[in-house]
Design a protein around this motif. Structure first.
Motif, PDB file in Angstrom:
ATOM      1  N   UNK A  87       0.954  -1.112  -0.129  1.00  0.00           N
ATOM      2  CA  UNK A  87       0.208  -0.088   0.039  1.00  0.00           C
ATOM      3  C   UNK A  87       0.846   1.328   0.133  1.00  0.00           C
ATOM      4  N   UNK A  88       0.031   2.366   0.406  1.00  0.00           N
ATOM      5  CA  UNK A  88       0.700   3.679   0.212  1.00  0.00           C
ATOM      6  C   UNK A  88       1.038   3.984   1.616  1.00  0.00           C
ATOM      7  N   UNK A  89       2.032   4.731   1.717  1.00  0.00           N
ATOM      8  CA  UNK A  89       2.523   4.957   3.096  1.00  0.00           C
ATOM      9  C   UNK A  89       2.562   6.839   3.391  1.00  0.00           C
ATOM     10  N   UNK A  90       2.249   6.944   4.717  1.00  0.00           N
ATOM     11  CA  UNK A  90       2.222   8.545   5.197  1.00  0.00           C
ATOM     12  C   UNK A  90       2.729   8.472   6.443  1.00  0.00           C
ATOM     13  N   UNK A  91       3.169   9.700   6.672  1.00  0.00           N
ATOM     14  CA  UNK A  91       3.433   9.727   8.333  1.00  0.00           C
ATOM     15  C   UNK A  91       2.094   9.809   9.320  1.00  0.00           C
ATOM     16  N   UNK A  92       2.285   9.412  10.523  1.00  0.00           N
ATOM     17  CA  UNK A  92       1.226   9.666  11.345  1.00  0.00           C
ATOM     18  C   UNK A  92       1.332  11.169  11.830  1.00  0.00           C
ATOM     19  N   UNK A  93       0.164  11.558  12.537  1.00  0.00           N
ATOM     20  CA  UNK A  93       0.158  12.826  13.020  1.00  0.00           C
ATOM     21  C   UNK A  93       0.724  13.003  14.351  1.00  0.00           C
ATOM     22  N   UNK A  94       1.207  14.197  14.731  1.00  0.00           N
ATOM     23  CA  UNK A  94       2.063  14.318  15.829  1.00  0.00           C
ATOM     24  C   UNK A  94       1.387  13.938  17.123  1.00  0.00           C
ATOM     25  N   UNK A  95      -0.075  13.772  17.346  1.00  0.00           N
ATOM     26  CA  UNK A  95      -0.547  13.262  18.544  1.00  0.00           C
ATOM     27  C   UNK A  95      -0.451  11.795  18.679  1.00  0.00           C
ATOM     28  N   UNK A  96      -0.508  11.170  17.417  1.00  0.00           N
ATOM     29  CA  UNK A  96      -0.382   9.832  17.552  1.00  0.00           C
ATOM     30  C   UNK A  96       1.080   9.382  17.749  1.00  0.00           C
ATOM     31  N   UNK A  97       2.123  10.198  17.270  1.00  0.00           N
ATOM     32  CA  UNK A  97       3.490   9.868  17.554  1.00  0.00           C
ATOM     33  C   UNK A  97       3.695   9.899  19.005  1.00  0.00           C
ATOM     34  N   UNK A  98       3.103  11.169  19.503  1.00  0.00           N
ATOM     35  CA  UNK A  98       3.398  11.499  20.937  1.00  0.00           C
ATOM     36  C   UNK A  98       2.695  10.425  21.875  1.00  0.00           C
TER      37      UNK A  98
END
Length: 191
Positions: free
Chosen positions: A89-100
């Protein structure tokens, strides 16, 4: 079952019970902008209908490849169950809240390691890394360790998921799910 995410959840739950180490380990295949492939093991840290999530240093090779060419393939191999799952599939960064939120669940040493490591870059000696780790430990002593600005996650949003089950005499069962707009088509593949 015609929902690939429900089937994955079921198989993953079984793998967590039977795999001795790292049932969440998956091979991640990427390619750079020129199409040269690379593969390595990473750990699944989240999954659901929105995709499959893992975390990394965004200054390392894998992140550079994903940012240049946002397509990836994942492979789970659960030897004890004689099963594997392939995801593309395609890939994208997670949002900052999810990463935090995920970063906050990591052990303190893992958080410090994210600051100390120049992932994928040459390291003159293990002592250099351990000295950097000690410096970072002293820097954040007695307080929380914030998420480094270069550390976050990626989400693979699948377009294709294949469930492979080993069968005797190589008469394996292969179920393929392919995204068709918002729906999924299901079919079988010859072994």
């Amino acid at each position: 079952m015609t929902d690939p995410f429900a089937l994955f959840h079921e198989w993953f739950a079984q793998a967590r019970e039977t795999e001795i180490n790292d049932s969440n380990a998956m091979a991640l295949a990427t390619a750079d902008a020129r199409g040269r492939p690379s593969v390595r093991m990473v750990l699944l840290k989240g999954h659901g209908p929105d995709g499959f999530v893992f975390y990394t240093n965004f200054e390392g090779r894998k992140a550079a490849e994903l940012l240049e060419n946002p397509h990836a393939a994942l492979l789970f191999h659960w030897k004890s169950l004689r099963r594997q799952v392939r995801i593309e599939g395609v890939v994208g960064p997670v949002d900052d809240a999810t990463a935090d939120a995920y970063y906050a669940t990591r052990s303190r040493d893992s958080q410090l390691g994210a600051w100390a490591s120049d992932q994928s870059r040459p390291l003159p000696s293990r002592d250099v890394f351990m000295d950097r780790f000690a410096e970072v430990s002293a820097r954040f002593e007695g307080g929380p360790v914030p998420r480094p600005p270069h550390w976050s996650g990626f989400r693979v949003t699948p377009a294709r998921i294949e469930f492979w089950q080993d069968r005797e005499h190589r008469l394996h069962e292969r179920r393929l799910f392919e995204r068709d707009g918002a729906a999924w088509r299901e079919g079988l593949l010859y072994p």
